[in-house]
Design an enzyme around this catalytic site. Structure first.
Site, PDB file in Angstrom:
ATOM      1  N   VAL A  85      15.623  46.259 -49.853  1.00  0.00           N
ATOM      2  CA  VAL A  85      14.606  46.859 -48.998  1.00  0.00           C
ATOM      3  C   VAL A  85      15.038  48.244 -48.519  1.00  0.00           C
ATOM      4  O   VAL A  85      14.255  49.172 -48.433  1.00  0.00           O
ATOM      5  CB  VAL A  85      14.346  45.953 -47.772  1.00  0.00           C
ATOM      6  CG1 VAL A  85      13.510  46.654 -46.737  1.00  0.00           C
ATOM      7  CG2 VAL A  85      13.660  44.684 -48.224  1.00  0.00           C
ATOM      8  N   VAL A 118      19.956  46.299 -46.753  1.00  0.00           N
ATOM      9  CA  VAL A 118      19.042  45.249 -46.318  1.00  0.00           C
ATOM     10  C   VAL A 118      18.297  44.693 -47.519  1.00  0.00           C
ATOM     11  O   VAL A 118      17.724  45.441 -48.295  1.00  0.00           O
ATOM     12  CB  VAL A 118      18.038  45.812 -45.278  1.00  0.00           C
ATOM     13  CG1 VAL A 118      17.113  44.720 -44.798  1.00  0.00           C
ATOM     14  CG2 VAL A 118      18.787  46.425 -44.111  1.00  0.00           C
ATOM     15  N   LYS A 149      21.325  41.204 -44.238  1.00  0.00           N
ATOM     16  CA  LYS A 149      21.890  42.506 -43.923  1.00  0.00           C
ATOM     17  C   LYS A 149      23.369  42.472 -44.253  1.00  0.00           C
ATOM     18  O   LYS A 149      24.138  41.770 -43.593  1.00  0.00           O
ATOM     19  CB  LYS A 149      21.712  42.821 -42.425  1.00  0.00           C
ATOM     20  CG  LYS A 149      20.276  43.135 -42.051  1.00  0.00           C
ATOM     21  CD  LYS A 149      20.102  43.256 -40.563  1.00  0.00           C
ATOM     22  CE  LYS A 149      20.477  44.607 -40.047  1.00  0.00           C
ATOM     23  NZ  LYS A 149      19.950  44.872 -38.717  1.00  0.00           N
ATOM     24  N   ASP A 194      18.635  51.335 -30.529  1.00  0.00           N
ATOM     25  CA  ASP A 194      18.075  52.114 -31.635  1.00  0.00           C
ATOM     26  C   ASP A 194      16.563  51.949 -31.635  1.00  0.00           C
ATOM     27  O   ASP A 194      15.959  51.546 -32.629  1.00  0.00           O
ATOM     28  CB  ASP A 194      18.672  51.642 -32.963  1.00  0.00           C
ATOM     29  CG  ASP A 194      18.328  52.568 -34.131  1.00  0.00           C
ATOM     30  OD1 ASP A 194      18.522  52.152 -35.286  1.00  0.00           O
ATOM     31  OD2 ASP A 194      17.853  53.691 -33.874  1.00  0.00           O
ATOM     32  N   GLY A 203      20.715  51.520 -45.795  1.00  0.00           N
ATOM     33  CA  GLY A 203      21.050  52.309 -44.631  1.00  0.00           C
ATOM     34  C   GLY A 203      22.512  52.716 -44.680  1.00  0.00           C
ATOM     35  O   GLY A 203      23.260  52.321 -45.562  1.00  0.00           O
ATOM     36  N   ALA A 204      22.905  53.529 -43.708  1.00  0.00           N
ATOM     37  CA  ALA A 204      24.297  53.940 -43.631  1.00  0.00           C
ATOM     38  C   ALA A 204      25.148  52.765 -43.165  1.00  0.00           C
ATOM     39  O   ALA A 204      26.297  52.621 -43.547  1.00  0.00           O
ATOM     40  CB  ALA A 204      24.431  55.105 -42.665  1.00  0.00           C
ATOM     41  N   GLU A 205      24.541  51.938 -42.320  1.00  0.00           N
ATOM     42  CA  GLU A 205      25.276  50.822 -41.749  1.00  0.00           C
ATOM     43  C   GLU A 205      25.279  49.620 -42.666  1.00  0.00           C
ATOM     44  O   GLU A 205      26.283  48.939 -42.820  1.00  0.00           O
ATOM     45  CB  GLU A 205      24.621  50.406 -40.421  1.00  0.00           C
ATOM     46  CG  GLU A 205      24.894  51.346 -39.274  1.00  0.00           C
ATOM     47  CD  GLU A 205      26.343  51.286 -38.823  1.00  0.00           C
ATOM     48  OE1 GLU A 205      26.893  52.341 -38.505  1.00  0.00           O
ATOM     49  OE2 GLU A 205      26.925  50.175 -38.811  1.00  0.00           O
ATOM     50  N   ALA A 206      24.118  49.340 -43.257  1.00  0.00           N
ATOM     51  CA  ALA A 206      24.023  48.110 -44.046  1.00  0.00           C
ATOM     52  C   ALA A 206      22.971  48.231 -45.127  1.00  0.00           C
ATOM     53  O   ALA A 206      22.057  49.044 -45.047  1.00  0.00           O
ATOM     54  CB  ALA A 206      23.659  46.950 -43.116  1.00  0.00           C
TER      55      ALA A 206
END
Lengths: 287, 175
Positions: free
Chosen positions: A73, A81, A94, A196, A76-79
């Site tokens: 999906v 998805v 995630k 966020d 992201g920079a963090e995870a």
């Protein structure tokens, strides 16, 4: 420890391996094929992976979970998805992206903490009756979390876009803003700071007219009773609103009005919000 | 009648659920389970809202077994422990395991890969009637579940009882 360090660095700066040559070569094994994966990625991931591979030599994407009907999906920079079926239910997975530039011990701790915060906040929200996804499974090894997928939902962001594009129903947006204000007030009254807040992190369940909102993405959330933290939370949303949705000042005003009316502790929070607005970037230092 | 589900994250394992009513030998079964002579988890169906609840517990148990971090000694004990909102193992067994006076029993089996489950073997040990998992909702003690899991009234408005239960199960050890 030396081996572990070499392995951690292997994905990143290749030059480091030269120094630890003998040992590292043997350890490249597990990391090697993984890097190979970047090239032979599955179709869904291909486009962005190509760019990612070129831009970030250090980034090694986590292997996608073997869920049926899996779709990437978002990267992201963090995870990363993903959506798929987990134990027969529509779920969101995630998977945290490991940051190779961080010291491994720090990375592990930070990753674990973020995940724990997300899980904790989600549970806290649900217990207070604040709509948020149900947690299905928390994997402390890979620092991934499997949550309920709110099927057929639309982000508030997309909803506002489509309403503004079609030109009608501005009264609907006003009601939506009021609902948002009410929801955030309840969340803050539970001392949950989202961290966020953007219109992309608020979902609308179908049917849209019901204005059934669900909060998502609590990865940066934490617990705090300080009006400052709540004020900043709202400020983040305000900035997101203004930058993403032009001509929505009235909407946000309605949101704040309902927030103030719903929350028992709103006074100091709104005050802090005004203060925070005066700080921030690109503020003229006059008077 | 019974239900089998593969664990997606652990493709070499599948979970089978069997439900029995009008059980007469609950005491003997419980003893066998404690001795370890029954290869399955014996669960009190009154505490189960939906098979998904069992799957979530089994998934967690298998995960912990694979990384060697189970809190109990066997996989089946771990499944029962994962169902419980509490961190007290004996409490988990008391509430979610079967007691001598129970007349309904839910048996959970976890098998490796395509090894055929010997259902007849298990079923023959139970002096009761095997029924479809569809009968489970009738056996659920909703009030007791709400109490054990401490479901709040506000929570009931935003989701099902199953949602509340699963959320607590999965975040139990995060705090």
């Amino acid at each position: 420890p030396a081996m572990a360090a070499a392995q951690a660095e292997a994905g990143g700066a290749r030059s480091v391996m030269v120094g630890v040559a003998g040992l590292a070569m043997g350890d490249v094994g597990p990391v090697g094929p993984a890097m190979g994966e970047l090239g032979a990625a599955d179709p869904a991931v291909e486009g962005s992976e190509g760019a990612a591979g070129a831009a970030m030599v250090a980034e090694e994407p986590p292997a996608p979970p073997p869920l049926p009907g899996l779709r990437l999906v978002q990267q992201g920079a963090e995870a990363h998805v993903y959506r798929g079926l987990f134990l027969g239910r529509a779920a969101v997975a995630k998977l945290r992206v490991p940051k190779r530039y961080r010291h491994p011990a720090l990375e592990e701790r930070l990753s674990r903490r973020r995940m724990a915060q997300e899980a904790r906040s989600l549970l806290r929200c649900r217990r207070a009756g604040i709509p948020a996804p149900v947690v299905y499974f928390v994997d402390y090894v890979t620092n991934s979390i499997y949550l309920e997928d709110i099927v057929d939902s639309v982000t508030v962001q997309d909803h506002i876009y489509s309403v503004q594009k079609s030109g009608n129903d501005t009264s609907g947006l006003h009601k939506l803003a009021e609902k948002m204000g009410e929801l955030l007030a309840r969340m803050h009254d539970e001392d949950i700071i989202h961290g966020d807040l953007t219109t992309a992190n608020l979902l609308l369940r179908p049917p849209m007219e019901k204005l059934d909102l669900v909060l998502i993405d609590f990865g940066l959330s934490f617990i705090s009773g300080l009006p400052e933290d709540k004020g900043v939370d709202l400020y983040v949303l305000e900035k997101a609103f203004i930058s993403t949705h032009p001509d929505t000042e009235m909407m946000f005003q309605a949101l704040l009005k309902t927030y103030a009316a719903t929350s028992k502790k709103s006074g100091p929070v709104i005050k802090k919000l005004d203060e925070v607005r005066l700080r921030g970037r690109k503020r003229s230092m006059i008077g | 009648m019974e239900q089998t589900h593969r664990l997606e994250l652990f493709p070499d394992r599948s979970v089978t659920l069997l439900l029995f009513q009008h059980v007469k030998n609950a005491a003997a079964l419980r003893k066998k389970a404690m001795e370890g002579s029954i290869d399955g988890a014996l669960i009190n169906p009154a505490m189960i809202v939906d098979p998904f609840q069992i799957l979530v517990a089994a998934n967690k148990a298998v995960h912990l077994q694979k990384i060697g971090k189970m809190k109990t000694r066997t996989l089946y004990a771990e499944i029962i422990f994962s169902l419980s909102p509490s961190n007290n193992i004996s409490d988990a067994f008391k509430k979610f395991g079967i007691s001598d006076s129970d007349t309904a029993v839910l048996i959970v089996l976890v098998v490796d890969g395509d090894k055929t489950v010997n259902l007849a073997d298990i079923a023959s040990q139970v002096e009761g009637q095997q029924v479809s998992l569809d009968e489970l909702p009738q056996l659920t003690d909703t009030a007791k579940v709400k109490k054990i899991y401490k479901v709040t009234p506000q929570e009931e408005k935003i989701g099902s009882l199953l949602d509340s239960v699963v959320c607590r199960m999965s975040t139990k050890d995060v705090l």
